[in-house]
Structure formats: C-alpha cells, structure tokens
Enzyme design. Structure first.
Site, PDB file in Angstrom:
ATOM      1  CG  HIS A   1      39.670  41.312  46.618  1.00  0.00           C
ATOM      2  ND1 HIS A   1      38.695  42.107  44.919  1.00  0.00           N
ATOM      3  CD2 HIS A   1      40.287  40.967  46.450  1.00  0.00           C
ATOM      4  CE1 HIS A   1      39.901  41.603  44.251  1.00  0.00           C
ATOM      5  NE2 HIS A   1      41.036  40.803  44.907  1.00  0.00           N
TER       6      HIS A   1
ATOM      7  CG  ASP B   1      35.085  37.143  47.566  1.00  0.00           C
ATOM      8  OD1 ASP B   1      35.059  36.088  47.886  1.00  0.00           O
ATOM      9  OD2 ASP B   1      35.198  38.518  47.750  1.00  0.00           O
TER      10      ASP B   1
END
Length: 404
Positions: free
Chosen positions: A121, A198
């Site tokens: 991301h 993440d």
C-alpha cells in the site's frame, strides 16, 4: 455455532437500502462495518463519562482513563505483546508507520539499504522513500510474479549486511495475497535488520501473535476490525521503542518541561502527544471483544468459503480476469472485464446497491505491474453471504451487457 444470519443482525447498516436495493457491502478491505455493541460503546462514552484522561483527579477523568487503559490491555492480550507499554495507540496504520519511519532518521546513513515489497500500500512505500531522501539510504524492492506472490529467492539476494530495515504487508490489500512473513522476519534478523509488518489487512481475518512472529514492529487500523475510524496500533518491541525518539511534542509525552530543557515520559506516553482519540481507543477494545466472541478460526473458515464460492461464480463470466491468484490468500477478489474500465463497472453495480472498490487501491505499483488502470475489488467479511455474491455476479453480468 457460526450463524451468519444471526451475526448480520448485529450490524444495523446491513438493514439499509442503496438506490432502492438491499445493501450488499463488499468494500471491507477499505473499512469494515460496525456492530451495535461498538456503536453502543461510543454512545456510552460521550453520554456518561466524556473527559480527558491521565490528567484529572475528578471521577469522570478517572473513569475515562480506566476505560482507555483497559482497552490498551485488551489490545496487548489480543496480539500477545509482552508488555502493555509496547502498545502505542495511534490514529491508524499510516500514523504508526510514520512514527517508525521518522524515528529511524537518526539510525540510517548514506548507503544503508531498506527493503519493501512490490505488494505494498502507498502508506508502506512513501514514508520509506521520504526516509531515504532524508538519510541517503537506498530503497530496494522484492518483486512479484503474475500470481501476485513475492519472489522470495530475489529477497534472499537483496539481503546483506547493508540491510537495516525490512517492511512488508502481512496481506496485500489489492490482491489478498498472504505473504510469508515468518520467513521474511527470520531472514531479515539473520543480517541484523529490523522488520515492520503492516497488519492492516491481516487482522480482520487472522489473529497475529507478535511474540511468536518475533516481529520488531506491527501496525494495525481499528476500522478494518469492526472498530471506529481514526484509531490504530503501533506494536513495537520495548527495546526499539526506547531507542526511537518522540514523533511529536506536546502534552502527555513529557516528564519535565523547562525553557532550558524537556525530558520525555516513558512508554507508551512518549509517543502519545496531546489528547488522543479516547473514545476510539475504548471502542477499539470493544471491537476486539466482539470479534473474539465470533472467533477468528470461525471467521477464517467461513471467509475462505466465501472466497472459493466468489472465485468460482465470477469466473463463470466470460472475459472476466482475476488478479491475484496465489494459493495462499484471503477473501479479496480483484478483477476486470475485458476492454471495460473498472470505474464504469463500479458505477453500474452501485446503482444496484452493491459497494465494491474500483481503482488502484493505493497500490499503484501493482497496477503498473499488470499494465492496467485499476481493478474492481470485492472484499468479503464474515457477515457477508453467498447469496450476496450471487447478487454481485448478476450485477457484473448486467454491467458487461450494458458496456460491451
């Protein structure tokens, strides 16, 4: 027993209509929906004990402080952190990553190397690029294949004694790929590098154990976990959090302040300057309670059924291509119709009451790899049903007919 229809009764928004049709919500990878018990927690806070925390001797302040710190303990137990003070409450995953990226400015020199994956991301790309600009460090990328899997043999080649940091997502938000983070962490540690994972996309589906993973940093957003927006977690090993400097200056994060010198508070307050999202933190704890009541094993089993069913049904549509076909993935299906822009499909299915995400999903390098402008992403949660998938399939068929 897992009863999806009973579970759906916990979510008031699932009773509404959109454009005259029953809502079908398949944008869970962006934000999950909120159960009534979490909504009630938010209302209860503002109705009964709204006050600032850690600073007041009055009853409301003490009640709010107790509720907030109880939520921190819930988060600690959920992720199996060794210490409560290893849980830093933040505004979300992006905030958490930036705390670490900014803090490492003091630890990197020109020519040092940091590694990210091709599946990231933007929030796990841009902060590290900024870190490289500040320090002269070099950013290297673990490439991916057509199936949406990382090329781990190339990762082995990228690692060296110059590697100081490794960052990857646990699960790709764009493709649903589950990365081999255990292997990534172990190999990074062998060359002395720290690792940040993440976990924004993984935590709605699985229950990570940060001690078992031996990960240095793990970051999460509550709004992926049936919680409110604007709150999240940075887990960091105690020794790393003690090394990192404060990210912001202000109230709460201080020990002593004079005009000559300021000393900082200990963990976790060193990283929690100013008045936090008190209600959000408390509601984060309530959301974890709710999901643990459902059971993460039950959630994973059911969502895998939805993934298999959705994949099978969508592939019945001629000219439909799925991106991200790893055997190890979660309940995300990114797809396109041949020669039709994903935005156009998304617009039509919205008219039929179906919420899907279209675009590059803040993962533009993945779309560049496939040479496409974006995808249509249907992301399923434990409160979705196979009947809703059937509605999606018929809507995509209608969109294809209208746009071809």
């Amino acid at each position: 027993m897992f009863d999806v229809h009973k579970i759906r009764e916990d979510f008031p928004i699932l009773k509404r209509t959109v454009n005259g049709k029953p809502l079908v919500y398949f944008d869970n990878a962006a934000t999950s929906q909120t159960p009534q018990v979490v909504i009630d927690t938010i209302v209860d806070y503002y109705s009964n004990y709204n006050a600032n925390i850690h600073r007041g001797v009055h009853t409301l302040s003490q009640e709010a402080t107790d509720a907030y710190e109880t939520a921190r303990k819930k988060i600690q137990h959920h992720f199996n952190a060794k210490h409560t003070h290893e849980i830093i409450l933040t505004s979300g995953t992006t905030h958490s990553i930036n705390i670490v990226a900014t803090g490492f400015t003091n630890f990197l020199s020109k020519g040092d190397e940091i590694i990210v994956s091709a599946l990231e991301h933007h929030s796990n790309i841009v902060p590290w690029q900024m870190l490289c600009e500040r320090t002269g460090a070099i950013l290297k990328v673990i490439p991916m294949n057509e199936e949406g899997e990382l090329l781990m043999n190339v990762y082995d080649q990228l690692l060296s004694d110059k590697t100081k940091l490794v960052f990857t997502n646990h699960i790709s938000n764009a493709l649903g790929t589950i990365n081999a983070i255990e292997e990534i962490i172990e190999k990074a540690h062998k060359v002395g590098a720290a690792v940040l994972i993440d976990g924004a996309q993984s935590c709605p589906h699985i229950k990570p154990d940060v001690q078992a993973l031996d990960v240095d940093f793990y970051v999460v957003s509550a709004h992926k976990l049936c919680g409110p927006t604007g709150v999240g977690m940075l887990y960091g090993k105690e020794e790393w959090l003690n090394k990192l400097p404060p990210y912001q200056g202000g109230g709460e994060m201080i020990d002593q302040v004079t005009f000559e010198k300021t000393t900082y508070a200990g963990l976790p307050h060193k990283f929690e300057a100013g008045t936090p999202n008190i209600c959000g933190g408390i509601a984060f704890g309530a959301a974890l309670d709710y999901m643990n009541t459902i059971g993460f094993d039950n959630i994973a089993t059911y969502e895998n059924e939805l993934l298999e069913y959705g994949t099978k049904r969508l592939l019945e549509i001629e000219g439909l291509k799925i991106y991200g076909t790893s055997k190890n993935k979660t309940s995300v299906i990114s797809f396109n119709l041949e020669n039709i822009h994903p935005y156009d499909v998304g617009t039509i299915v919205d008219k039929l009451g179906i919420a899907v995400r279209t675009g590059h999903h803040c993962a533009q390098p993945i779309m560049d790899f496939y040479k496409i402008p974006g995808t249509i992403r249907a992301s399923f949660s434990f409160y979705n049903t196979k009947e809703e998938i059937d509605v999606l399939v018929e809507a995509v068929k209608k969109a294809k007919m209208m746009l071809s």
